[in-house]
Scaffold this motif. Structure first.
Motif, PDB file in Angstrom:
ATOM      1  N   HIS A  30      10.684   9.382  -6.491  1.00 42.18           N
ATOM      2  CA  HIS A  30      11.792   9.813  -5.643  1.00 42.18           C
ATOM      3  C   HIS A  30      11.295  10.669  -4.480  1.00 42.18           C
ATOM      4  O   HIS A  30      11.718  10.500  -3.339  1.00 42.18           O
ATOM      5  CB  HIS A  30      12.813  10.590  -6.475  1.00 42.18           C
ATOM      6  CG  HIS A  30      13.998  11.040  -5.704  1.00 42.18           C
ATOM      7  ND1 HIS A  30      14.979  10.179  -5.274  1.00 42.18           N
ATOM      8  CD2 HIS A  30      14.340  12.270  -5.252  1.00 42.18           C
ATOM      9  CE1 HIS A  30      15.886  10.857  -4.593  1.00 42.18           C
ATOM     10  NE2 HIS A  30      15.522  12.131  -4.574  1.00 42.18           N
ATOM     11  N   SER A  31      10.372  11.575  -4.774  1.00 42.35           N
ATOM     12  CA  SER A  31       9.832  12.453  -3.737  1.00 42.35           C
ATOM     13  C   SER A  31       9.061  11.654  -2.687  1.00 42.35           C
ATOM     14  O   SER A  31       9.240  11.860  -1.481  1.00 42.35           O
ATOM     15  CB  SER A  31       8.914  13.504  -4.355  1.00 42.35           C
ATOM     16  OG  SER A  31       9.629  14.308  -5.248  1.00 42.35           O
ATOM     17  N   LEU A  32       8.203  10.752  -3.133  1.00 44.69           N
ATOM     18  CA  LEU A  32       7.434   9.943  -2.187  1.00 44.69           C
ATOM     19  C   LEU A  32       8.336   9.027  -1.371  1.00 44.69           C
ATOM     20  O   LEU A  32       8.137   8.850  -0.165  1.00 44.69           O
ATOM     21  CB  LEU A  32       6.376   9.111  -2.924  1.00 44.69           C
ATOM     22  CG  LEU A  32       5.203   9.907  -3.478  1.00 44.69           C
ATOM     23  CD1 LEU A  32       4.340   9.023  -4.367  1.00 44.69           C
ATOM     24  CD2 LEU A  32       4.382  10.513  -2.356  1.00 44.69           C
ATOM     25  N   ARG A  33       9.359   8.456  -2.018  1.00 41.37           N
ATOM     26  CA  ARG A  33      10.287   7.579  -1.311  1.00 41.37           C
ATOM     27  C   ARG A  33      11.012   8.348  -0.211  1.00 41.37           C
ATOM     28  O   ARG A  33      11.170   7.864   0.899  1.00 41.37           O
ATOM     29  CB  ARG A  33      11.287   6.970  -2.278  1.00 41.37           C
ATOM     30  CG  ARG A  33      12.111   5.855  -1.676  1.00 41.37           C
ATOM     31  CD  ARG A  33      13.019   5.182  -2.696  1.00 41.37           C
ATOM     32  NE  ARG A  33      12.259   4.576  -3.782  1.00 41.37           N
ATOM     33  CZ  ARG A  33      12.275   4.998  -5.053  1.00 41.37           C
ATOM     34  NH1 ARG A  33      13.024   6.002  -5.419  1.00 41.37           N
ATOM     35  NH2 ARG A  33      11.561   4.395  -5.965  1.00 41.37           N
ATOM     36  N   SER A  34      11.425   9.563  -0.505  1.00 47.00           N
ATOM     37  CA  SER A  34      12.133  10.340   0.509  1.00 47.00           C
ATOM     38  C   SER A  34      11.205  10.761   1.647  1.00 47.00           C
ATOM     39  O   SER A  34      11.631  10.857   2.792  1.00 47.00           O
ATOM     40  CB  SER A  34      12.800  11.566  -0.112  1.00 47.00           C
ATOM     41  OG  SER A  34      11.842  12.486  -0.579  1.00 47.00           O
ATOM     42  N   LEU A  35       9.934  10.989   1.343  1.00 47.19           N
ATOM     43  CA  LEU A  35       8.984  11.362   2.387  1.00 47.19           C
ATOM     44  C   LEU A  35       8.653  10.190   3.305  1.00 47.19           C
ATOM     45  O   LEU A  35       8.500  10.364   4.514  1.00 47.19           O
ATOM     46  CB  LEU A  35       7.682  11.873   1.765  1.00 47.19           C
ATOM     47  CG  LEU A  35       7.712  13.275   1.194  1.00 47.19           C
ATOM     48  CD1 LEU A  35       6.425  13.560   0.438  1.00 47.19           C
ATOM     49  CD2 LEU A  35       7.909  14.297   2.290  1.00 47.19           C
ATOM     50  N   ASP A  38      11.329   6.657   6.191  1.00 46.79           N
ATOM     51  CA  ASP A  38      11.388   6.295   7.603  1.00 46.79           C
ATOM     52  C   ASP A  38      10.205   5.423   8.013  1.00 46.79           C
ATOM     53  O   ASP A  38      10.329   4.552   8.871  1.00 46.79           O
ATOM     54  CB  ASP A  38      11.469   7.538   8.483  1.00 46.79           C
ATOM     55  CG  ASP A  38      10.311   8.498   8.267  1.00 46.79           C
ATOM     56  OD1 ASP A  38       9.734   8.487   7.162  1.00 46.79           O
ATOM     57  OD2 ASP A  38       9.989   9.262   9.202  1.00 46.79           O
ATOM     58  N   VAL A  39       9.048   5.620   7.387  1.00 50.82           N
ATOM     59  CA  VAL A  39       7.868   4.805   7.697  1.00 50.82           C
ATOM     60  C   VAL A  39       8.074   3.374   7.199  1.00 50.82           C
ATOM     61  O   VAL A  39       7.765   2.408   7.889  1.00 50.82           O
ATOM     62  CB  VAL A  39       6.596   5.416   7.069  1.00 50.82           C
ATOM     63  CG1 VAL A  39       5.391   4.520   7.265  1.00 50.82           C
ATOM     64  CG2 VAL A  39       6.339   6.801   7.636  1.00 50.82           C
ATOM     65  N   VAL A  40       8.626   3.238   5.999  1.00 51.74           N
ATOM     66  CA  VAL A  40       8.825   1.920   5.395  1.00 51.74           C
ATOM     67  C   VAL A  40       9.881   1.119   6.156  1.00 51.74           C
ATOM     68  O   VAL A  40       9.743  -0.088   6.337  1.00 51.74           O
ATOM     69  CB  VAL A  40       9.218   2.076   3.907  1.00 51.74           C
ATOM     70  CG1 VAL A  40       9.626   0.753   3.299  1.00 51.74           C
ATOM     71  CG2 VAL A  40       8.072   2.683   3.127  1.00 51.74           C
ATOM     72  N   THR A  41      10.919   1.790   6.621  1.00 55.93           N
ATOM     73  CA  THR A  41      12.006   1.073   7.292  1.00 55.93           C
ATOM     74  C   THR A  41      11.753   0.840   8.780  1.00 55.93           C
ATOM     75  O   THR A  41      12.492   0.089   9.416  1.00 55.93           O
ATOM     76  CB  THR A  41      13.338   1.832   7.131  1.00 55.93           C
ATOM     77  OG1 THR A  41      13.199   3.139   7.668  1.00 55.93           O
ATOM     78  CG2 THR A  41      13.755   1.885   5.679  1.00 55.93           C
ATOM     79  N   ALA A  42      10.725   1.449   9.338  1.00 51.56           N
ATOM     80  CA  ALA A  42      10.432   1.285  10.765  1.00 51.56           C
ATOM     81  C   ALA A  42       9.927  -0.134  11.042  1.00 51.56           C
ATOM     82  O   ALA A  42       9.299  -0.775  10.188  1.00 51.56           O
ATOM     83  CB  ALA A  42       9.387   2.303  11.208  1.00 51.56           C
ATOM     84  N   ASP A  43      10.218  -0.626  12.227  1.00 52.41           N
ATOM     85  CA  ASP A  43       9.726  -1.939  12.637  1.00 52.41           C
ATOM     86  C   ASP A  43       8.223  -1.884  12.889  1.00 52.41           C
ATOM     87  O   ASP A  43       7.690  -0.854  13.299  1.00 52.41           O
ATOM     88  CB  ASP A  43      10.417  -2.383  13.927  1.00 52.41           C
ATOM     89  CG  ASP A  43      11.885  -2.702  13.710  1.00 52.41           C
ATOM     90  OD1 ASP A  43      12.250  -3.033  12.566  1.00 52.41           O
ATOM     91  OD2 ASP A  43      12.650  -2.615  14.693  1.00 52.41           O
ATOM     92  N   LEU A  44       7.578  -3.014  12.637  1.00 51.61           N
ATOM     93  CA  LEU A  44       6.151  -3.103  12.928  1.00 51.61           C
ATOM     94  C   LEU A  44       5.940  -3.176  14.432  1.00 51.61           C
ATOM     95  O   LEU A  44       6.724  -3.816  15.141  1.00 51.61           O
ATOM     96  CB  LEU A  44       5.558  -4.362  12.296  1.00 51.61           C
ATOM     97  CG  LEU A  44       5.299  -4.347  10.805  1.00 51.61           C
ATOM     98  CD1 LEU A  44       4.796  -5.706  10.340  1.00 51.61           C
ATOM     99  CD2 LEU A  44       4.303  -3.277  10.436  1.00 51.61           C
ATOM    100  N   PRO A  45       4.871  -2.573  14.919  1.00 45.08           N
ATOM    101  CA  PRO A  45       4.538  -2.758  16.332  1.00 45.08           C
ATOM    102  C   PRO A  45       4.264  -4.240  16.610  1.00 45.08           C
ATOM    103  O   PRO A  45       3.877  -4.995  15.704  1.00 45.08           O
ATOM    104  CB  PRO A  45       3.277  -1.927  16.519  1.00 45.08           C
ATOM    105  CG  PRO A  45       3.286  -0.941  15.395  1.00 45.08           C
ATOM    106  CD  PRO A  45       3.989  -1.620  14.264  1.00 45.08           C
TER     107      PRO A  45
END
Length: 65
Positions: A30-35, A38-45
């Motif tokens: 849970h802690s890692l997911r919350s941290l 935003d990185v996981v849901t961001a679009d790839l360059p």
């Protein structure tokens, strides 16, 4: 001679924080997911997206065989 920074009352406090492996896994997950949410849901360059597409195109013919 160094003075101990432990308080006398610290010896009287029991170590009562015992978690099961399942609880530890849940808390860490849970802690890692919350941290990193935003990185996981961001679009790839664009450059990385092109590389992913290239890799997927190379794997597609092999999986159809």
């Amino acid at each position: 001679m160094q003075k101990s920074n432990r308080q006398p009352w610290a010896k009287q406090i029991p170590n009562s924080l015992n978690f099961s492996q399942e609880q530890v896994t849940f808390i860490l997950g849970h802690s890692l997911r919350s941290l990193y949410d935003d990185v996981v849901t961001a679009d790839l360059p664009d450059r990385l997206q092109a590389l992913v597409q290239e890799l997927e195109n190379k794997q597609t013919p092999a999986s159809n065989a």
